[in-house]
Design an enzyme around this catalytic site. Structure first.
Site, mmCIF file in Angstrom:
data_model
loop_
_atom_site.group_PDB
_atom_site.id
_atom_site.type_symbol
_atom_site.label_atom_id
_atom_site.label_comp_id
_atom_site.label_asym_id
_atom_site.label_seq_id
_atom_site.Cartn_x
_atom_site.Cartn_y
_atom_site.Cartn_z
ATOM 1 N NE ARG A 106 -3.783 0.836 2.143
ATOM 2 C CZ ARG A 106 -4.959 1.069 2.728
ATOM 3 N NH1 ARG A 106 -5.055 1.951 3.692
ATOM 4 N NH2 ARG A 106 -6.028 0.413 2.349
ATOM 5 C CG HIS A 133 -8.583 0.447 -2.290
ATOM 6 N ND1 HIS A 133 -7.759 -0.612 -1.946
ATOM 7 C CD2 HIS A 133 -9.205 0.832 -1.139
ATOM 8 C CE1 HIS A 133 -7.888 -0.838 -0.643
ATOM 9 N NE2 HIS A 133 -8.751 0.004 -0.139
ATOM 10 C CD GLN A 136 -12.992 -0.874 -0.074
ATOM 11 O OE1 GLN A 136 -12.102 -0.760 0.735
ATOM 12 N NE2 GLN A 136 -14.218 -1.254 0.278
ATOM 13 C CG ASP A 229 -13.423 7.062 -0.271
ATOM 14 O OD1 ASP A 229 -13.252 7.006 0.959
ATOM 15 O OD2 ASP A 229 -12.487 6.853 -1.086
ATOM 16 C CB CYS A 270 -14.009 2.085 0.924
ATOM 17 S SG CYS A 270 -13.630 3.843 0.998
ATOM 18 N NE ARG A 315 -11.040 -4.357 1.106
ATOM 19 C CZ ARG A 315 -10.061 -3.546 1.546
ATOM 20 N NH1 ARG A 315 -10.341 -2.568 2.395
ATOM 21 N NH2 ARG A 315 -8.823 -3.658 1.106
HETATM 22 N N1 NVA Z 1 -9.904 7.205 -0.960
HETATM 23 C C1 NVA Z 1 -9.496 6.755 0.353
HETATM 24 C C2 NVA Z 1 -9.758 5.295 0.508
HETATM 25 C C3 NVA Z 1 -9.372 4.728 1.835
HETATM 26 C C4 NVA Z 1 -9.678 3.275 1.945
HETATM 27 C C5 NVA Z 1 -8.029 7.064 0.556
HETATM 28 O O1 NVA Z 1 -7.227 6.849 -0.357
HETATM 29 O O2 NVA Z 1 -7.678 7.531 1.639
HETATM 30 N N1 CP Z 2 -11.149 0.501 3.158
HETATM 31 C C1 CP Z 2 -9.849 0.448 3.496
HETATM 32 O O1 CP Z 2 -8.970 0.203 2.682
HETATM 33 O O2 CP Z 2 -9.611 0.665 4.812
HETATM 34 P P1 CP Z 2 -8.170 0.822 5.478
HETATM 35 O O3 CP Z 2 -7.596 2.116 4.991
HETATM 36 O O4 CP Z 2 -8.447 0.814 6.963
HETATM 37 O O5 CP Z 2 -7.332 -0.345 5.054
#
Ligand code: NVA
Ligand code: CP
Length: 333
Positions: A106, A133, A136, A229, A270, A315
């Site tokens: 990540r 993602h 997700q 989101d 998410c 997930r």
């Molecule tokens: N769009 C958000 C998703 C988190 C799971 C981010 O990138 O922070």
């Molecule tokens: N939805 C998601 O990816 O959550 P986290 O950022 O907690 O992994």
């Protein structure tokens, strides 16, 4: 269908059949887990999970999926390893792929996870980048399929920052799976031409549509799923809160918006979500902008139409399917 040794970097790398197979595998593994059936297929394997951004769901899902499959799991972040500051990601990948059987990553730029895959001899799984993602979207579509009993012909509306990573993966997944996709948000935050151009022909082939609009009325009577989101994603500067709140406040998911869609419309997110003031970020934002709820009202978030915790659970089951399929050698069966 053979997934052995493959990377999982973006939804568009997989066919509709392959994505359906991943969902079917996730369902099987979920049923095994619920029945308490042993599925420790990989007692001799180990995986490394690398996080340059924070995470709760994705990290825990990879860890639990790994343990359930009988594997060892090592978590690495920049503060507890050389990654990023003393050793490049490419070197880290080459070291880790000598030691581990799979690597989750990540981080920020999609190029980093693509390079990791290039330099690694073992499967690399994308746990979120600025661009997409994909794990997700898999979990979300499993949730939709479980709820509606089908995917084809449904309409999924993503409301808010429609050019973010989650929205990009949902557009790709919708196009692949025959789900109509509505990206509804301010024109300043519309999806990139590049992603639309990639997804549009796939949607046409699969008999579904992609609509990009700033008009919330496009959801009325149509949206089976309303998805939103956060208004500011991980890695974006905190100074942008003011601009985003101004642009996105009209796109907050409210009970009124849900009611105008369909009586059967569900709400997805998410997570994490700013639906109340019970986080330090929400409290800080409240002090400056006097806003109690952001992308979704607490009323919608806590309503029976909200399946956000089913999503969070899924997930893990879908990530487990991705790990299983990419590490399981057919001839070993
Ligand atoms: N769009 C958000 C998703 C988190 C799971 C981010 O990138 O922070
Ligand atoms: N939805 C998601 O990816 O959550 P986290 O950022 O907690 O992994």
């Amino acid at each position: 269908m053979d997934f052995y040794g493959r990377d999982f970097l973006r939804i568009l790398d997989f066919s509709e059949e392959e994505l359906n197979y991943m969902l079917a595998t996730a369902k099987k593994l979920k049923a095994m887990k619920k029945k308490g059936r042993n599925h420790k297929y990989f007692p001799d394997k180990n995986i490394a999970i690398l996080f340059e951004k924070t995470s709760t769901r994705t990290r825990c899902s990879f860890e639990i999926a790994g343990y359930d499959l009988g594997m060892g799991v090592t978590f690495l972040d920049p503060s507890g390893s050389q990654m990023g500051h003393k050793e490049s990601i490419a070197d880290t990948a080459r070291v880790l792929s000598r030691l581990y059987d799979g690597i989750e990553y990540r981080g920020f730029d999609q190029k980093v996870v693509d390079d990791l895959a290039k330099y690694s001899d073992v499967p690399v799984w994308n746990g979120l980048t600025d661009e997409c993602h994909p794990t997700q979207a898999l979990g979300d579509f499993l949730t939709m399929e479980e709820h509606f009993g089908k995917l084809k012909g449904l309409t999924l509306a993503f409301v808010g920052d429609t050019r973010n990573n989650v929205a990009n993966s949902l557009m790709a997944m919708s196009a692949k799976m025959g789900v109509n996709f509505i990206a509804c948000g301010p024109t300043e935050l519309k999806p990139s031409d590049e992603i639309i151009q990639k997804c549009q022909p796939i949607a046409e082939k699969n008999g579904c549509t992609i609509t990009v609009t700033s008009d919330l009325a496009a959801l009325n009577g149509k949206a089976d799923v309303i998805y939103t989101d956060v208004w500011l994603s991980l890695g974006e500067p905190q100074e942008k809160w003011g601009e985003r709140i101004e642009l996105l406040k009209p796109y907050q998911v409210t009970t009124e918006l849900m009611n105008k869609a369909k009586p059967t419309t569900i709400f997805l997110h998410c997570l994490p979500s700013f639906h109340d003031l019970n986080t330090s970020i929400a409290k800080d934002v409240k002090k400056v902008f006097d806003i109690d709820e952001m992308e979704v009202t607490n009323e919608v978030f806590e309503s029976e139409r909200s399946l956000v915790f089913d999503q969070a659970e899924n997930r893990m089951h879908t990530i487990k399917a991705v790990i299983f399929l990419t590490l399981y050698k057919k001839e070993e069966k």
